[in-house]
Scaffold this motif. Structure first.
Motif, PDB file in Angstrom:
ATOM      1  N   SER A   6       0.792  -1.155   0.049  1.00 35.50           N
ATOM      2  CA  SER A   6      -0.032   0.071  -0.058  1.00 35.50           C
ATOM      3  C   SER A   6       0.904   1.045  -0.125  1.00 35.50           C
ATOM      4  O   SER A   6       0.452   2.188  -0.841  1.00 35.50           O
ATOM      5  N   LEU A   7       1.689   1.165   0.846  1.00 32.88           N
ATOM      6  CA  LEU A   7       3.014   2.374   0.933  1.00 32.88           C
ATOM      7  C   LEU A   7       3.661   2.468  -0.426  1.00 32.88           C
ATOM      8  O   LEU A   7       3.924   3.835  -1.149  1.00 32.88           O
ATOM      9  N   ALA A   8       3.844   1.352  -1.226  1.00 32.32           N
ATOM     10  CA  ALA A   8       4.790   1.564  -2.336  1.00 32.32           C
ATOM     11  C   ALA A   8       3.830   2.115  -3.361  1.00 32.32           C
ATOM     12  O   ALA A   8       4.537   2.728  -4.234  1.00 32.32           O
ATOM     13  N   ILE A   9       2.383   2.118  -3.360  1.00 32.10           N
ATOM     14  CA  ILE A   9       1.756   2.689  -4.300  1.00 32.10           C
ATOM     15  C   ILE A   9       1.430   4.158  -3.778  1.00 32.10           C
ATOM     16  O   ILE A   9       1.309   5.217  -4.673  1.00 32.10           O
ATOM     17  N   ALA A  10       1.206   4.079  -2.363  1.00 32.78           N
ATOM     18  CA  ALA A  10       0.768   5.599  -1.929  1.00 32.78           C
ATOM     19  C   ALA A  10       1.780   6.823  -1.938  1.00 32.78           C
ATOM     20  O   ALA A  10       1.386   7.926  -2.414  1.00 32.78           O
ATOM     21  N   LEU A  11       2.879   6.383  -1.413  1.00 36.00           N
ATOM     22  CA  LEU A  11       4.073   7.444  -1.277  1.00 36.00           C
ATOM     23  C   LEU A  11       4.300   7.950  -2.553  1.00 36.00           C
ATOM     24  O   LEU A  11       4.421   9.306  -2.738  1.00 36.00           O
ATOM     25  N   PRO A  12       4.703   7.201  -3.678  1.00 38.96           N
ATOM     26  CA  PRO A  12       5.010   7.788  -5.014  1.00 38.96           C
ATOM     27  C   PRO A  12       3.787   8.524  -5.596  1.00 38.96           C
ATOM     28  O   PRO A  12       4.068   9.729  -6.087  1.00 38.96           O
ATOM     29  N   GLY A  58      -4.367  19.492   4.004  1.00 37.26           N
ATOM     30  CA  GLY A  58      -4.948  18.572   2.739  1.00 37.26           C
ATOM     31  C   GLY A  58      -4.063  17.258   2.828  1.00 37.26           C
ATOM     32  O   GLY A  58      -4.071  16.229   2.674  1.00 37.26           O
ATOM     33  N   VAL A  59      -2.560  17.764   2.857  1.00 35.42           N
ATOM     34  CA  VAL A  59      -1.571  16.523   2.721  1.00 35.42           C
ATOM     35  C   VAL A  59      -1.396  15.790   3.959  1.00 35.42           C
ATOM     36  O   VAL A  59      -1.218  14.453   4.068  1.00 35.42           O
ATOM     37  N   VAL A  60      -1.111  16.262   5.104  1.00 30.17           N
ATOM     38  CA  VAL A  60      -0.623  15.795   6.480  1.00 30.17           C
ATOM     39  C   VAL A  60      -1.647  14.708   6.811  1.00 30.17           C
ATOM     40  O   VAL A  60      -1.761  13.825   7.428  1.00 30.17           O
ATOM     41  N   VAL A  61      -2.961  15.568   6.789  1.00 29.67           N
ATOM     42  CA  VAL A  61      -4.160  14.569   7.085  1.00 29.67           C
ATOM     43  C   VAL A  61      -4.393  13.108   6.565  1.00 29.67           C
ATOM     44  O   VAL A  61      -4.490  12.055   7.232  1.00 29.67           O
ATOM     45  N   ILE A  62      -3.889  13.018   5.332  1.00 31.82           N
ATOM     46  CA  ILE A  62      -4.145  11.812   4.562  1.00 31.82           C
ATOM     47  C   ILE A  62      -2.565  11.136   4.908  1.00 31.82           C
ATOM     48  O   ILE A  62      -2.874   9.741   4.125  1.00 31.82           O
ATOM     49  N   LEU A  63      -1.746  11.640   5.306  1.00 30.59           N
ATOM     50  CA  LEU A  63      -0.590  10.803   5.329  1.00 30.59           C
ATOM     51  C   LEU A  63      -0.501   9.503   6.291  1.00 30.59           C
ATOM     52  O   LEU A  63      -0.388   8.481   5.759  1.00 30.59           O
ATOM     53  N   PRO A  64      -1.192   9.305   7.608  1.00 28.24           N
ATOM     54  CA  PRO A  64      -1.400   8.142   7.923  1.00 28.24           C
ATOM     55  C   PRO A  64      -2.307   7.116   7.093  1.00 28.24           C
ATOM     56  O   PRO A  64      -2.414   6.024   7.307  1.00 28.24           O
ATOM     57  N   LEU A  65      -3.283   7.998   6.535  1.00 31.42           N
ATOM     58  CA  LEU A  65      -4.420   7.236   5.878  1.00 31.42           C
ATOM     59  C   LEU A  65      -3.721   6.487   4.614  1.00 31.42           C
ATOM     60  O   LEU A  65      -4.296   5.516   3.935  1.00 31.42           O
ATOM     61  N   LEU A  66      -2.235   6.633   4.135  1.00 31.91           N
ATOM     62  CA  LEU A  66      -1.550   6.259   3.110  1.00 31.91           C
ATOM     63  C   LEU A  66      -1.623   4.499   3.527  1.00 31.91           C
ATOM     64  O   LEU A  66      -1.479   3.865   2.723  1.00 31.91           O
ATOM     65  N   PHE A  67      -1.340   4.009   4.971  1.00 32.99           N
ATOM     66  CA  PHE A  67      -1.401   2.800   5.306  1.00 32.99           C
ATOM     67  C   PHE A  67      -2.589   1.686   5.012  1.00 32.99           C
ATOM     68  O   PHE A  67      -2.121   0.982   4.701  1.00 32.99           O
ATOM     69  N   MET A  68      -3.606   2.808   4.764  1.00 32.99           N
ATOM     70  CA  MET A  68      -4.865   1.789   4.508  1.00 32.99           C
ATOM     71  C   MET A  68      -4.876   1.429   3.077  1.00 32.99           C
ATOM     72  O   MET A  68      -5.811   0.573   3.052  1.00 32.99           O
ATOM     73  N   GLY A 118      -8.220   2.511  11.049  1.00 34.80           N
ATOM     74  CA  GLY A 118      -8.398   3.831  10.188  1.00 34.80           C
ATOM     75  C   GLY A 118      -8.717   5.056  11.332  1.00 34.80           C
ATOM     76  O   GLY A 118      -8.349   5.999  11.015  1.00 34.80           O
ATOM     77  N   SER A 119      -9.378   4.712  12.405  1.00 40.15           N
ATOM     78  CA  SER A 119      -9.887   5.940  13.413  1.00 40.15           C
ATOM     79  C   SER A 119      -8.566   6.388  13.899  1.00 40.15           C
ATOM     80  O   SER A 119      -8.265   7.604  14.143  1.00 40.15           O
ATOM     81  N   VAL A 120      -7.847   5.201  14.267  1.00 39.51           N
ATOM     82  CA  VAL A 120      -6.340   5.752  15.087  1.00 39.51           C
ATOM     83  C   VAL A 120      -5.406   6.763  14.243  1.00 39.51           C
ATOM     84  O   VAL A 120      -4.827   7.686  14.579  1.00 39.51           O
ATOM     85  N   LEU A 121      -5.395   6.197  12.938  1.00 36.51           N
ATOM     86  CA  LEU A 121      -4.512   6.840  11.979  1.00 36.51           C
ATOM     87  C   LEU A 121      -5.114   8.267  11.482  1.00 36.51           C
ATOM     88  O   LEU A 121      -4.410   9.132  11.381  1.00 36.51           O
ATOM     89  N   TYR A 122      -6.522   8.234  11.523  1.00 34.96           N
ATOM     90  CA  TYR A 122      -7.151   9.792  11.181  1.00 34.96           C
ATOM     91  C   TYR A 122      -6.747  10.628  12.244  1.00 34.96           C
ATOM     92  O   TYR A 122      -6.256  11.774  12.019  1.00 34.96           O
ATOM     93  N   ILE A 123      -7.006  10.237  13.602  1.00 35.31           N
ATOM     94  CA  ILE A 123      -6.489  11.226  14.840  1.00 35.31           C
ATOM     95  C   ILE A 123      -5.004  11.339  14.867  1.00 35.31           C
ATOM     96  O   ILE A 123      -5.014  12.617  14.910  1.00 35.31           O
ATOM     97  N   LEU A 124      -4.208  10.473  14.376  1.00 38.88           N
ATOM     98  CA  LEU A 124      -2.963  10.768  14.533  1.00 38.88           C
ATOM     99  C   LEU A 124      -2.672  11.781  13.297  1.00 38.88           C
ATOM    100  O   LEU A 124      -1.842  12.753  13.611  1.00 38.88           O
ATOM    101  N   GLY A 125      -3.516  11.735  12.241  1.00 38.37           N
ATOM    102  CA  GLY A 125      -3.037  12.753  11.098  1.00 38.37           C
ATOM    103  C   GLY A 125      -3.381  14.189  11.376  1.00 38.37           C
ATOM    104  O   GLY A 125      -3.010  15.167  11.143  1.00 38.37           O
TER     105      GLY A 125
END
Length: 325
Positions: free
Chosen positions: A113-119, A253-263, A300-307
């Motif tokens: 998931s990270l291999a697609i989301a980060l690039p 807009g960017v930092v909020v979705i960073l943890p969600l990249l794991f999903m 997903g809830s944990v990662l969103y709050i972290l974002g």
């Protein structure tokens, strides 16, 4: 800063508890273990013995909240709520309905998931911001109007069209990259090129329009007119002043979705056969594996709050006037 982070984490606990209670209610009260057993066994006239066996194998044969047959602390710990919900706070996701360890699956599947989301995120930001600055530089001209029309057209096209069209054009006709699949190590690059490219192209319309609006709002402010009055070139004004002062809404807009990249991306991973968390969730929903779905909802809830916390912290890095206390 440390006190702020601790306070935000403490504020997040009631939110996570609420999400956990709602999830537990939906899965074990509205949709009881008996209902889950009947759906999994796939029979209208399934026997009670088969239902009891299915529940016992998955730990669903215990009381929901309070075990009156136990004593001491076991009254609350020997329950479905403790096993399936409370343990999630310790990131003990338990086992899937077929016996697989969910925590292990997540640790393995997050890397594709990270291999697609980060690039996709990095290349997308570069493309969207560059295009938006270019349109803002030629604001009021035919290039500006044409860029906006192009963005609206791209926004109007379904994301599925980009995926199917890209697979047919690049994979079937041109045979440049594989249509779907995945591999480990450097061999995975050839499988990632097409989904990353499609992800960037699919986001050009909406993202460029949003960044363009931000830049045009900054261009109309007094500090920009002052910089121009001092004789600063327009490109220098855009990159040195406008882009810098537009970082706060961009970071929002960017930092909020960073943890969600794991999903992972549910649609992209499913269409391209990428074994990430997105396809993991889709497969769990299709097979009605409720243990995996519960784990992914909580994660997903944990990662969103972290974002959200990372967003507040990032504000202080781009704007020294903002203090977290």
């Amino acid at each position: 800063m440390l006190a702020y982070i601790i306070r935000r984490v403490l504020y997040a606990l009631p939110i996570l508890m609420g999400v956990n209670l709602i999830t537990f209610t939906l899965f074990f009260v509205v949709n009881s273990p008996e209902d889950m057993a009947r759906m999994q066994l796939g029979a209208k006239h399934v026997t009670e013995e088969a239902i009891d066996k299915w529940k016992a194998e998955r730990g669903y044969d215990k009381p929901l909240l309070i075990n009156n047959q136990a004593s001491g602390i076991a009254t609350f710990t020997d329950t479905i709520f403790y096993d399936k919900s409370v343990k999630l706070f310790a990131f003990e996701f338990g086992s899937a309905d077929d016996g697989r360890d969910i925590g292990y699956d997540i640790s393995q599947r997050m890397w594709p998931s990270l291999a697609i989301a980060l690039p996709n995120l990095i290349l997308g930001l570069l493309a969207y911001i560059t295009f938006a600055l270019l349109v803002a530089f030629f604001r009021g001209t035919y290039m500006d109007v044409g860029g906006v029309i192009l963005c609206v057209v791209l926004m109007s096209v379904s994301g599925l069209f980009y995926i199917i069209g890209g697979q047919y054009l690049v994979g079937k006709l041109l045979h440049l990259v594989p249509v779907s699949g995945y591999d480990v190590g450097l061999e995975s690059i050839k499988f990632l090129i097409l989904p990353v490219l499609i992800g960037v192209v699919a986001g050009i319309g909406s993202s460029t329009r949003w960044y363009r609006t931000i830049f045009l709002e900054e261009i109309g402010k007094d500090y920009v007119r002052t910089a121009r009055a001092k004789g600063m070139p327009e490109l220098a004004v855009l990159f040195k002043h406008v882009l810098k002062n537009a970082m706060i809404p961009i970071l929002t807009g960017v930092v909020v979705i960073l943890p969600l990249l794991f999903m992972g991306s549910l649609i992209t991973e499913s269409f391209f056969g990428i074994p990430g968390l997105g396809s993991y969730t889709i497969d769990a929903i299709s097979s009605q594996d409720f243990a995996i779905v519960r784990a992914m909802v909580f994660l997903g809830s944990v990662l969103y709050i972290l974002g959200l916390i990372l967003t507040d912290i990032s504000y202080t890095l781009v704007d020294p006037r903002i203090k977290l206390s």
